[in-house]
Design an enzyme around this catalytic site. Structure first.
Site, PDB file in Angstrom:
ATOM      1  N   TYR A 263     -17.606  10.022 -35.302  1.00  0.00           N
ATOM      2  CA  TYR A 263     -17.349   9.873 -33.870  1.00  0.00           C
ATOM      3  C   TYR A 263     -17.436   8.422 -33.412  1.00  0.00           C
ATOM      4  O   TYR A 263     -16.492   7.880 -32.821  1.00  0.00           O
ATOM      5  CB  TYR A 263     -18.356  10.742 -33.109  1.00  0.00           C
ATOM      6  CG  TYR A 263     -18.089  10.907 -31.650  1.00  0.00           C
ATOM      7  CD1 TYR A 263     -17.054  11.717 -31.186  1.00  0.00           C
ATOM      8  CD2 TYR A 263     -18.900  10.277 -30.703  1.00  0.00           C
ATOM      9  CE1 TYR A 263     -16.827  11.887 -29.843  1.00  0.00           C
ATOM     10  CE2 TYR A 263     -18.682  10.449 -29.350  1.00  0.00           C
ATOM     11  CZ  TYR A 263     -17.644  11.253 -28.923  1.00  0.00           C
ATOM     12  OH  TYR A 263     -17.422  11.429 -27.578  1.00  0.00           O
TER      13      TYR A 263
ATOM     14  N   VAL B 137     -10.765   9.401 -28.016  1.00  0.00           N
ATOM     15  CA  VAL B 137     -11.434  10.112 -29.099  1.00  0.00           C
ATOM     16  C   VAL B 137     -11.605  11.581 -28.736  1.00  0.00           C
ATOM     17  O   VAL B 137     -11.405  12.470 -29.568  1.00  0.00           O
ATOM     18  CB  VAL B 137     -12.807   9.471 -29.388  1.00  0.00           C
ATOM     19  CG1 VAL B 137     -13.543  10.241 -30.479  1.00  0.00           C
ATOM     20  CG2 VAL B 137     -12.650   8.004 -29.793  1.00  0.00           C
ATOM     21  N   GLU B 138     -11.941  11.846 -27.485  1.00  0.00           N
ATOM     22  CA  GLU B 138     -12.234  13.205 -27.045  1.00  0.00           C
ATOM     23  C   GLU B 138     -10.985  14.062 -26.877  1.00  0.00           C
ATOM     24  O   GLU B 138     -10.941  15.206 -27.319  1.00  0.00           O
ATOM     25  CB  GLU B 138     -13.004  13.166 -25.716  1.00  0.00           C
ATOM     26  CG  GLU B 138     -14.448  12.752 -25.845  1.00  0.00           C
ATOM     27  CD  GLU B 138     -15.293  13.841 -26.483  1.00  0.00           C
ATOM     28  OE1 GLU B 138     -14.896  15.017 -26.441  1.00  0.00           O
ATOM     29  OE2 GLU B 138     -16.359  13.516 -27.029  1.00  0.00           O
ATOM     30  N   SER B 139      -9.975  13.529 -26.209  1.00  0.00           N
ATOM     31  CA  SER B 139      -8.844  14.369 -25.781  1.00  0.00           C
ATOM     32  C   SER B 139      -7.481  13.722 -25.926  1.00  0.00           C
ATOM     33  O   SER B 139      -6.491  14.299 -25.485  1.00  0.00           O
ATOM     34  CB  SER B 139      -9.033  14.748 -24.305  1.00  0.00           C
ATOM     35  OG  SER B 139      -8.970  13.571 -23.492  1.00  0.00           O
TER      36      SER B 139
ATOM     37  N   LEU C  50     -13.238   6.126 -24.854  1.00  0.00           N
ATOM     38  CA  LEU C  50     -13.806   7.372 -25.364  1.00  0.00           C
ATOM     39  C   LEU C  50     -12.925   8.591 -25.106  1.00  0.00           C
ATOM     40  O   LEU C  50     -12.851   9.478 -25.967  1.00  0.00           O
ATOM     41  CB  LEU C  50     -15.202   7.580 -24.779  1.00  0.00           C
ATOM     42  CG  LEU C  50     -16.054   8.665 -25.438  1.00  0.00           C
ATOM     43  CD1 LEU C  50     -16.298   8.356 -26.912  1.00  0.00           C
ATOM     44  CD2 LEU C  50     -17.387   8.817 -24.703  1.00  0.00           C
TER      45      LEU C  50
END
Length: 441
Positions: A198, A93-95, A90
């Protein structure tokens, strides 16, 4: 634009994953595959995200390599809590596994916490540190939050949508569908484009990690062993000096210690270093404490100004600004902690104090205060721009807001110590022992 031949998938291939659980994991990717626990999402959006990633193999490999510093710790924490190991992907995906990532909505760190949710999960944000960028603290907080919203919905896809959109917004979307007689599953909800993409992004990464050979991609080798441990500092020390004592380039040291807002850390602070450098680092810290130049904190007294403190310690005002990440617009009051040279009594400086003390201000402050804003579009593109300039407006539906619309709000929880500390003994890496999944609240 991607280089080289463009790969196309007409239909998402059926994923049949077989694992030999009687042997130890070959590497961290093998270990991650063994812990997959979410139902697969099969949709056109997933296929589109797969194409986006596999047509950019250079980007994909670079980001996975960057994440290699953190993956063992994240996977270890997930297994300890009994959570699915897909969640270790994850932060990509976030950073893009960048702990210094900062978004227009003021989200920061690997897990992209906004300030309010960070405070709800006990992530300190003050003049010295921003624990939203701390790899260990933010991972514990993110997993606490993910467990809470999973317990709320009983569905990982809905939990992930809540992580991106807010649990209240997802709760209202579910209620709208129920009121209209429609299914309340994730795939049937009306949601913004960013949230709609997402979960497919995470599923696409899961598919690539599950069968990289199917996509003609070679995952970078990341060993299934601890990458870092924490070491308590016996004295105040500048980060540039700590990096030198650890035998590491400053950039690499800061990648493991990205949460610090000032160029030095105070006595008793925990610094993160690679396992294979920890013993040497401790020995050199002890030697530095005996013979090296030191810094200490000084509490601003009533009636004092920054200019008077700088003069008292033999510093120019600009030097005091640099050392303490301040500028002419800064407003400080009595009780504010300033970093000053140790061994110097106020009003009795001698010689060039800053030079004698080995100023931490050079080179380190710009690295800590510069950074980049990471903006992710619907395809997962990392659009970096300088953080300077006008204050960006918060986006509608700010991520991870403690939204009370769903009937609950994020509660403060005690921080979970995730990495083992060293205070003079041998390196103590994170534990790989599993515990059954339970409500973290």
């Amino acid at each position: 634009m991607p280089r080289g031949p463009v790969l196309e998938l007409t239909d998402p291939p059926q994923r049949v994953l077989t694992l030999d659980l009687t042997r130890d994991a070959n590497d961290i990717w093998d270990r991650i595959r063994r812990g997959f626990g979410m139902p697969d999402l099969d949709s056109e959006l997933v296929a589109e995200q797969q194409l986006f990633y596999i047509n950019r193999p250079g980007f994909l490999k670079k980001v996975f390599e960057r994440g290699g510093r953190y993956l063992y710790h994240i996977v270890d924490e997930l297994e300890r809590r009994g959570m699915p190991t897909e969640l270790a992907l994850l932060p990509m995906v976030e950073s893009s596994y960048n702990p210094m990532a900062y978004s227009p909505s003021h989200a920061a760190g690997l897990w992209q916490f906004i300030p309010s949710t960070g405070r709800n999960y006990n992530l300190t944000q003050d003049a010295w540190v921003d624990e939203r960028r701390d790899v260990i603290a933010s991972t514990a907080a993110a997993l606490d939050y993910l467990q809470t919203i999973y317990d709320m919905h009983g569905d990982w896809h809905l939990a992930l949508a809540s992580y991106n959109w807010g649990e209240g917004a997802v709760g209202r979307a579910i209620q709208r569908n129920l009121d209209d007689g429609l299914p309340a599953e994730y795939s049937h909800l009306r949601m913004p484009g960013e949230t709609r993409n997402y979960v497919p992004k995470l599923q696409a990464l899961k598919n690539i990690v599950a069968q990289p050979e199917l996509y003609r991609f070679e995952l970078p080798y990341v060993p299934n062993s601890p990458h870092f441990v924490t070491v308590d500092t016996p004295t105040t020390i500048e980060l540039a000096t700590a990096a030198r004592l650890a035998g590491m380039p400053l950039d690499e040291f800061l990648a493991l210690n990205p949460s610090h807002n000032r160029p030095a850390v105070t006595e008793g602070s925990a610094l993160v270093v690679p396992v294979d450098r920890a013993e040497q680092f401790q020995l050199r810290l002890a030697e530095h404490q005996r013979n090296g130049t030191q810094w200490r904190t000084y509490e601003l007294q009533r009636g004092e100004t920054l200019a008077s403190v700088a003069q008292a310690f033999g510093l120019s005002l600009n030097q005091l600004y640099q050392i303490n990440r301040l500028d002419a617009r800064s407003r400080v009051s009595a009780g504010y902690s300033l970093l000053v040279p140790d061994g110097v009594e106020p009003g009795h400086p001698s010689g060039d104090v800053l030079e004698e003390a080995g100023s931490p201000a050079h080179s380190i402050v710009p690295r800590l205060t510069g950074g980049k804003t990471v903006r992710m579009d619907a395809k997962g593109t990392d659009k970096s721009t300088a953080t300077k300039g006008t204050k960006p407006a918060a986006k509608k539906g700010v991520k991870r807001r403690a939204d009370k619309g769903a009937g609950t709000s994020a509660k403060k929880t005690p921080s979970v110590p995730a990495a083992k500390k060293m205070s003079g003994g041998a390196a103590k890496p994170t534990s790989g022992k599993k515990q059954p999944q339970k409500n973290q609240r």
